[in-house]
Scaffold this active site. Structure first.
Site, short mmCIF file in Angstrom:
data_model
loop_
_atom_site.label_atom_id
_atom_site.label_comp_id
_atom_site.label_asym_id
_atom_site.label_seq_id
_atom_site.Cartn_x
_atom_site.Cartn_y
_atom_site.Cartn_z
N ASP A 96 0.45 -0.92 0.06
CA ASP A 96 -0.07 0.15 -0.45
C ASP A 96 1.16 1.39 0.38
O ASP A 96 0.71 2.46 -0.63
CB ASP A 96 -0.63 -0.20 1.01
CG ASP A 96 -1.96 -1.01 1.36
OD1 ASP A 96 -2.31 -1.31 0.26
OD2 ASP A 96 -2.61 -1.10 2.48
N ASP A 156 -19.75 -5.01 6.34
CA ASP A 156 -18.65 -4.92 5.45
C ASP A 156 -18.44 -5.68 5.15
O ASP A 156 -19.49 -6.90 5.98
CB ASP A 156 -17.93 -4.37 7.25
CG ASP A 156 -16.85 -3.88 7.20
OD1 ASP A 156 -16.02 -4.23 6.25
OD2 ASP A 156 -15.91 -3.60 7.94
N TYR A 198 -12.88 -2.34 -2.81
CA TYR A 198 -13.33 -0.93 -1.85
C TYR A 198 -14.39 -0.68 -2.77
O TYR A 198 -14.72 -0.96 -4.18
CB TYR A 198 -12.25 -0.40 -2.21
CG TYR A 198 -11.10 -0.15 -0.91
CD1 TYR A 198 -11.06 -1.66 -0.43
CD2 TYR A 198 -10.55 1.30 -0.19
CE1 TYR A 198 -10.16 -1.81 1.12
CE2 TYR A 198 -9.46 1.03 0.03
CZ TYR A 198 -9.28 -0.85 0.99
OH TYR A 198 -8.48 -0.61 2.12
#
EC number: 3.2.1.18
Length: 469
Positions: free
Chosen positions: A151, A324, A406
């Site tokens: 990341d 989630d 995402y």
């Protein structure tokens, strides 16, 4: 008529014509000078007084060309007044979501120079929508794309293109960032760009193409922000930032920014236990965010931001169909509106939801354990009733056999209402697809509709065997 009389008559007529032409030229000259030097005036909608255009920000400089006897006169008309956005219109009433955009970045990477990206999002200025993503400093067909599953590296930059235009070599790199947020206040773009060491990162605030402010890490543990659009109301923009543990207590703060300058910082308050990667939307006169609890809950936190007094409240989405991933199955999952549900809370994925009266619209992965598939639906009573589970208007965006990632929200102002749209990140490569060494994504985008719609699935669609290793 004798010859002398003819000559005199012709001469007189010629003199008259010459005089008329001369007077016309004088009139044209006077008109030209008058139009050139006349100060342009605009009617102010607020007080009906006449104001000069010069101090007004010009959005479009329109020129009208008038042809008069081969003389060209350019008349500059008054430009539109550019104002801060206030998002005061009501939310559009929708029946579901319709396809809007898909960039096919991975498929195109099989034969072209396309950036390796992740963490995409979409945001719009008053006239056009743009897609953003965090680039890895390399194209896909490039040895530098090896091991881009990580990341945070110093080569990551925020990329910006018109929506639907893949991130090609000519793409603008807005700033250095491995975490970001962007929004348009009606006059210019604000970009929040986080980069640097994990234990001492910097967030730069870039407004209208200029660095205006910055802030350093306050907990020395991966300062990070939304990975989707921030929101501006009447010239004040707000963004949610977190610094601290990704699986324990962290320090979340809400920043208020005016033309790139931080004017206030509020700490998180309310009952939310862990907040990161918020998806925010205007709820005039305030802002509301749906976030990720990466510690205790698979039900999503809500952060309510008061734009006038900078006060903050937080809670959790009431719907018992939680948003989630990972999460319990729908029969056993729960939410009481105030606290994390302590169901597979450790780890998670960025997502979104928005209130619709007593109900809630939301999106989530179809798989309860993996970032696979994507669905949207409305939960009746899901905004106010604890553990509500009555689901209607379900749509499949990506079938369960294909990867997702995402997702986040963005808002689009129409003539009479504000529409809610969302994007889904379609991740490909490592860690699941180990034939290749890279990790990247494409996106698909849907927007709310009051009309009817059909069915389908819109996965990334690239054959991994066709792709560069």
């Amino acid at each position: 008529m004798n010859p002398n009389q003819k000559i005199m008559t012709i001469g007189s007529v010629s003199l008259i014509i010459a005089a008329v032409c001369f007077l016309m030229q004088i009139a044209i000259l006077v008109t030209t000078v008058t139009l050139h030097f006349k100060q342009c005036e605009c009617d102010s909608p607020s007080n009906n007084q006449v104001k000069p255009c010069e101090p007004i920000i010009i959005e479009r400089n329109i020129t009208e060309i008038v042809y008069l006897n081969n003389t060209t006169i350019e008349k500059e008309t008054c430009p539109k007044l550019v104002e801060y956005r206030n998002w005061s219109k009501p939310q559009c009433k929708i029946t579901g979501f319709a396809p809007f955009s898909k960039d096919n970045s991975i498929r195109l990477s099989a034969g072209g120079d396309i950036w390796v990206t992740r963490e995409p999002y979409v945001s719009c200025d008053p006239g056009k929508c743009y897609q953003f993503a965090l680039g890895q400093g390399t194209t896909l067909d490039n040895k530098h794309s090896n091991d881009t599953i990580h990341d945070r590296i110093p080569h990551r930059t925020l990329l910006m293109n018109e929506l639907g235009v893949p991130f090609h070599l000519g793409t603008r790199q807005v700033c250095i960032a491995w975490s970001s947020s962007s929004c348009h206040d009606g006059k210019a773009w604000l970009h929040v760009c986080v980069t640097g060491d994990d234990k001492n990162a910097t967030a730069s605030f870039i407004y209208d193409g200029r660095l205006v402010d910055s802030i350093g890490s306050w907990s020395q543990n991966i300062l990070r922000t939304q990975e989707s659009e921030c929101v501006c109301i009447n010239g004040t923009c707000t963004v949610v930032m977190t610094d601290g543990s990704a699986s324990g207590r962290a320090d979340t703060r809400i920043l208020f920014i005016e033309e790139g300058k931080i004017v206030h910082i509020s700490p998180l308050s309310g009952s939310a236990q862990h907040v990161e990667e918020c998806s925010c939307y205007p709820r005039y006169p305030n802002v509301r965010c749906i976030c990720r609890d990466n510690w205790k809950g698979s039900n999503r936190p809500i952060v309510d931001i008061n734009m006038k007094d900078y006060s903050i409240d937080s809670s959790y989405v009431c719907s018992g169909l939680v948003g989630d991933t990972p999460r319990n199955d729908d029969r056993s999952s729960k939410s009481n509106c105030r606290n994390p549900n302590n169901e597979k809370g450790n780890h998670g994925v960025k997502g979104w939801a928005f209130d619709n009266g007593d109900d809630v619209w939301m999106g989530r992965t179809i798989s309860k354990d993996l970032r696979s598939g994507y669905e949207t639906f409305k939960v009746i009573g899901g905004w106010f009733t604890p553990n509500s589970k009555s689901q209607v208007n379900r749509q499949v965006i990506v079938d369960s056999d294909n990867r997702s990632g995402y997702s986040g929200i963005f808002s689009v102002e129409g003539k009479s209402c504000i529409n809610r749209c969302f994007y889904v990140e379609l991740i490909r490569g490592r860690g699941q697809e180990t034939r290749v060494w890279w990790t990247s994504n494409s996106i698909v985008v849907f927007c709310g509709t009051s009309g009817t719609y059909g069915k389908g699935s819109w996965p990334d669609g690239a054959n991994i065997n066709f792709m560069p290793i």
